[in-house]
Design an enzyme around this catalytic site. Structure first.
Site, PDB file in Angstrom:
ATOM      1  N   GLU A   1     -10.073   9.534 -39.209  1.00 16.49           N
ATOM      2  CA  GLU A   1     -10.178   9.122 -37.984  1.00 16.49           C
ATOM      3  C   GLU A   1     -11.751   8.477 -37.873  1.00 16.49           C
ATOM      4  O   GLU A   1     -12.682   9.254 -38.337  1.00 16.49           O
ATOM      5  CB  GLU A   1     -10.196  10.096 -36.736  1.00 16.49           C
ATOM      6  CG  GLU A   1     -10.153   9.665 -35.479  1.00 16.49           C
ATOM      7  CD  GLU A   1      -8.886   8.651 -34.981  1.00 16.49           C
ATOM      8  OE1 GLU A   1      -7.768   9.191 -35.686  1.00 16.49           O
ATOM      9  OE2 GLU A   1      -8.920   8.023 -34.164  1.00 16.49           O
ATOM     10  N   ASP A   2     -11.974   7.417 -37.303  1.00 14.16           N
ATOM     11  CA  ASP A   2     -13.423   6.915 -37.120  1.00 14.16           C
ATOM     12  C   ASP A   2     -14.281   6.933 -38.252  1.00 14.16           C
ATOM     13  O   ASP A   2     -15.433   7.350 -38.361  1.00 14.16           O
ATOM     14  CB  ASP A   2     -13.901   7.652 -36.084  1.00 14.16           C
ATOM     15  CG  ASP A   2     -13.451   7.231 -34.608  1.00 14.16           C
ATOM     16  OD1 ASP A   2     -13.724   8.072 -33.686  1.00 14.16           O
ATOM     17  OD2 ASP A   2     -12.540   6.267 -34.481  1.00 14.16           O
TER      18      ASP A   2
ATOM     19  N   LYS B   1      -8.284  13.654 -29.840  1.00 17.99           N
ATOM     20  CA  LYS B   1      -7.305  13.205 -30.632  1.00 17.99           C
ATOM     21  C   LYS B   1      -6.469  14.197 -30.792  1.00 17.99           C
ATOM     22  O   LYS B   1      -5.172  14.144 -30.989  1.00 17.99           O
ATOM     23  CB  LYS B   1      -7.874  12.527 -31.931  1.00 17.99           C
ATOM     24  CG  LYS B   1      -6.679  12.074 -32.875  1.00 17.99           C
ATOM     25  CD  LYS B   1      -6.965  10.365 -32.431  1.00 17.99           C
ATOM     26  CE  LYS B   1      -6.109   9.892 -33.242  1.00 17.99           C
ATOM     27  NZ  LYS B   1      -6.300   8.136 -32.861  1.00 17.99           N
TER      28      LYS B   1
ATOM     29  N   TYR C   1      -2.046  41.687 -40.509  1.00 16.96           N
ATOM     30  CA  TYR C   1      -3.441  42.004 -41.376  1.00 16.96           C
ATOM     31  C   TYR C   1      -2.954  42.936 -42.532  1.00 16.96           C
ATOM     32  O   TYR C   1      -1.847  43.129 -42.907  1.00 16.96           O
ATOM     33  CB  TYR C   1      -4.342  42.261 -40.586  1.00 16.96           C
ATOM     34  CG  TYR C   1      -5.835  42.163 -41.599  1.00 16.96           C
ATOM     35  CD1 TYR C   1      -6.742  42.895 -41.313  1.00 16.96           C
ATOM     36  CD2 TYR C   1      -5.958  40.787 -41.930  1.00 16.96           C
ATOM     37  CE1 TYR C   1      -8.052  42.591 -41.941  1.00 16.96           C
ATOM     38  CE2 TYR C   1      -7.148  40.404 -42.640  1.00 16.96           C
ATOM     39  CZ  TYR C   1      -8.126  41.597 -42.497  1.00 16.96           C
ATOM     40  OH  TYR C   1      -9.310  41.200 -43.430  1.00 16.96           O
TER      41      TYR C   1
ATOM     42  N   ALA D   1     -11.296  -8.934 -38.675  1.00 16.84           N
ATOM     43  CA  ALA D   1     -10.812  -8.645 -39.879  1.00 16.84           C
ATOM     44  C   ALA D   1     -11.376  -6.995 -40.247  1.00 16.84           C
ATOM     45  O   ALA D   1     -12.008  -6.752 -41.384  1.00 16.84           O
ATOM     46  CB  ALA D   1     -11.107  -9.458 -41.023  1.00 16.84           C
ATOM     47  N   GLY D   2     -11.434  -6.272 -39.306  1.00 13.57           N
ATOM     48  CA  GLY D   2     -11.727  -4.790 -39.434  1.00 13.57           C
ATOM     49  C   GLY D   2     -10.451  -3.940 -39.914  1.00 13.57           C
ATOM     50  O   GLY D   2      -9.521  -4.369 -40.484  1.00 13.57           O
ATOM     51  N   ALA D   3     -10.570  -2.806 -39.702  1.00 12.63           N
ATOM     52  CA  ALA D   3      -9.778  -1.800 -40.047  1.00 12.63           C
ATOM     53  C   ALA D   3      -8.168  -2.015 -39.690  1.00 12.63           C
ATOM     54  O   ALA D   3      -7.285  -1.944 -40.233  1.00 12.63           O
ATOM     55  CB  ALA D   3     -10.033  -0.312 -39.716  1.00 12.63           C
ATOM     56  N   ALA D   4      -8.290  -2.218 -38.208  1.00 16.69           N
ATOM     57  CA  ALA D   4      -7.180  -2.579 -37.542  1.00 16.69           C
ATOM     58  C   ALA D   4      -6.155  -3.895 -37.943  1.00 16.69           C
ATOM     59  O   ALA D   4      -4.972  -3.587 -38.651  1.00 16.69           O
ATOM     60  CB  ALA D   4      -7.392  -2.790 -36.057  1.00 16.69           C
TER      61      ALA D   4
ATOM     62  N   ASN E   1     -10.905  -3.088 -27.043  1.00 14.27           N
ATOM     63  CA  ASN E   1     -11.183  -1.894 -25.969  1.00 14.27           C
ATOM     64  C   ASN E   1     -12.554  -2.031 -25.629  1.00 14.27           C
ATOM     65  O   ASN E   1     -13.493  -2.156 -26.673  1.00 14.27           O
ATOM     66  CB  ASN E   1     -10.599  -0.787 -26.401  1.00 14.27           C
ATOM     67  CG  ASN E   1      -9.211  -0.547 -26.038  1.00 14.27           C
ATOM     68  OD1 ASN E   1      -8.566  -0.739 -25.064  1.00 14.27           O
ATOM     69  ND2 ASN E   1      -8.387  -0.109 -27.083  1.00 14.27           N
TER      70      ASN E   1
END
Lengths: 446, 154
Positions: A141-142, A99, A44, A200-203, A303
């Protein structure tokens, strides 16, 4: 299946007990020695000012002199968390902690959770951009779709550190890795295969885009969403043009023959089914799998329960079956991808993650399964094999260096050694803390 | 190969379908343009009338026998201004697959040539919030001339 429900129940009970027992999963621990309080003069003021001065002359030194090189933010606004939907940032925190834990444990990456109270996409982009000076990378994420496509595309373009949306890119890369090997096993070529994407989502939108980059024949690909088969003349195409241009584009590029109807129509004579839709079982029927081409490849990625049980698909003639679950063979799991990809890009201080780098990760993961080991029940490495992460990291680091996006280029061999060291050290620390009982043993759960 | 021609009675059903898609698209842009449930019936009346009228023009774009787009325009006299005769494009739609390929511009061109037989000034009407239309016409040299503002409640 009863044991699946039991397991879900057990894990949930343990999680709810452990959360207040530990008060969260992460804490900050210094990685420099403090021999006495005198050392603060170095860490410091006044010593630290010299370090600041050096970085002022050359901003990239922040990657050498601070923790930035190995630090990423796991960012969410909680608008689409697991199967729970729009639960908000506070409620999303346990997932972000989890995560971050996986990033550290499997990839040696210092990841910390960042839960933002910002829903509006342009505002979200501005907030994340402002984080760049202190980070080596960002993992989104999410975040709900289709906003997540907009946000990822803008951040990849506007930031000079790697940005990743795991729900998109991690799933796509892991899926492609399994698919490359499944096609090999069933004697197929990617550019000749009829691929059906259910959901047909994000994945699946990310998977479709990555498949295009990998050379798949988009004109024979068919996407199926809750309204049925997507085609250029579907009544909602104009609505999609405005509300979800990523799906709209795929509506124009795929299904040239303009097949109409539902998933049963789509599956007729198809070579590959990648289902990333809603939990089953019963979302898919055996007869539908039977109507596919001979020896089809069937991925059931919902899932916690796949669209149909893998044995049902096998009974219906599927040659290769994969799910997202660890209790079945061929687990298509993002955790094989994101810790390794970030290990690689952080070590070479990459400015971005290109689509070719993502593809390289998928290839590295697929090729890690040797010829001798490649069987219909082993198309993708398992998470237990520590060396997987190291090899994928090295592949991505090498690709980044090749593409000229690395501030600190490295060879495959250099990164192999480096990644191994970083990942082993991070695991050693955790185990030492557990041994020293500085981390309380896991609580009893009835 | 996309071809262009004046519409005729055999095109009525296609015109009704495409017009319905157009109005639904307009609704996506602007909630004040909510589509009526009897749109199919109304469209049939509208286009039948347009095909009969000497002051209307309906042009279609056709690909291998299928109508993939259309323009409907009216020729009218501006009672206070010069030039007097106006060719007013009031409906314009192309199926998604045929967009961003220059088909729209060619269709417009074809239509304007026909309109110029009777009109001296060409205007186009479309929802203000349709940014795609704004950009399309601006690129082709058009600019705003009159505006319609609206308010839902009195």
């Amino acid at each position: 299946m009863n044991s699946v429900v039991e397991e879900l129940d057990r894990s949930s009970k343990a999680a709810v007990k452990a959360a207040p027992y530990y008060g969260g999963k992460l804490e900050i621990v210094p990685k420099i020695p403090v021999r006495s309080l005198d050392d603060f003069a170095v860490w410091y003021t006044p010593g630290v000012a010299a370090v600041c001065k050096a970085i002022t002359e050359n901003r990239d030194l922040s990657f050498e002199y601070t923790w930035r090189w190995n630090t990423i933010a796991v960012v969410t606004n909680g608008t689409r968390v697991l199967g729970l939907g729009n639960i908000g940032p506070e409620a999303a925190m346990p997932v972000m902690e989890g995560k971050s834990l996986i990033f550290k444990f499997l990839g040696g990456v210092d990841a910390f959770p960042l839960c933002l109270n910002v829903k509006e996409p342009d505002k979200f982009v501005e907030v994340v951009k402002a984080l760049e000076p202190g980070l080596g990378g960002v993992n989104l994420e999410d975040i709900s779709s289709p906003e997540c496509f907009y946000i990822l595309d803008r951040l990849r373009k506007e930031m000079s550190i790697p940005v990743w949306h795991d729900d998109q890119l991690g799933t796509a890369a892991a899926t492609l890795a399994g698919l490359f090997n499944a096609l090999k096993l069933t004697g197929r070529k990617l550019d000749r295969s009829r691929i059906v994407l259910l959901g047909a989502g994000a994945a699946n939108i990310a998977t479709a885009r990555l498949l295009e980059k990998a050379g798949a024949d988009m004109s024979r690909m068919i996407l199926v969403d809750t309204r049925g088969i997507l085609h250029a003349e579907r009544e909602d195409m104009d609505e999609l043009m405005l509300k979800n241009p990523w799906k709209y584009e795929l509506g124009l590029k795929t299904n040239r023959e303009k097949r109409r109807g539902d998933v049963t129509e789509a599956l007729r004579e198809a070579d590959v089914l990648i289902a990333a839709s809603r939990p089953g079982p019963g979302v898919l029927k055996k007869e539908w799998i039977r109507s596919m081409a001979e020896n089809p490849v069937v991925f059931l990625l919902a899932n916690p329960v796949p669209e149909m049980w893998p044995w049902e698909a096998k009974e219906a003639g599927a040659a290769v079956v994969a799910t997202g679950r660890s209790d079945f063979p061929n687990q298509v799991n993002n955790s094989l991808v994101f810790p390794a990809v970030f290990r690689g890009v952080l070590d070479v201080r990459a400015r971005t993650i290109t689509d070719t780098m993502v593809l390289q990760a998928a290839w590295a993961l697929a090729n890690y399964v040797s010829e001798e080991k490649l069987t219909p029940d082993h198309i993708i490495p398992t998470m237990q094999d520590w060396e997987v992460y190291v090899h994928v990291a090295a592949a991505v680091a090498e690709k980044a260096s090749e593409e000229g996006v690395a501030r600190n280029p490295m060879t495959y061999e250099e990164e192999l050694v480096n990644a191994r060291n970083v990942i082993e050290r991070s695991r050693k620390i955790l185990i030492s803390l557990m041994d020293l009982k500085l981390i309380k043993p896991f609580p009893q759960v009835d | 190969m996309v071809e262009f021609r004046k519409a005729s009675e055999k095109d009525l059903q296609s015109l009704v379908e495409l017009n319905t898609r157009l109005k639904r698209l307009n609704e996506e842009f602007d909630p004040l343009l909510r589509v009526r449930t009897d749109i199919a019936e109304k469209s049939m009346e509208y286009f039948s009338e347009a095909l009969r009228s000497p002051n209307s023009l309906v042009v279609v774009a056709e690909d291998a026998g299928k109508v993939v787009g259309f323009i409907k325009a009216d020729i009218r006299e501006r009672i206070f201004y010069e030039p007097r005769m106006e060719g007013n494009i009031v409906e314009f739609y192309l199926l998604p697959e045929y967009r961003r390929k220059g088909v729209g511009a060619t269709l417009l061109d074809y239509t304007i040539k026909l309109l110029k037989e009777k009109a001296e000034i060409i205007t186009a009407e479309f929802p203000t919030l349709n940014e795609i239309a704004v950009e399309f016409y601006t690129k082709l040299g058009f600019r705003g001339i009159t505006s319609v503002y609206a308010r839902e409640s009195p």
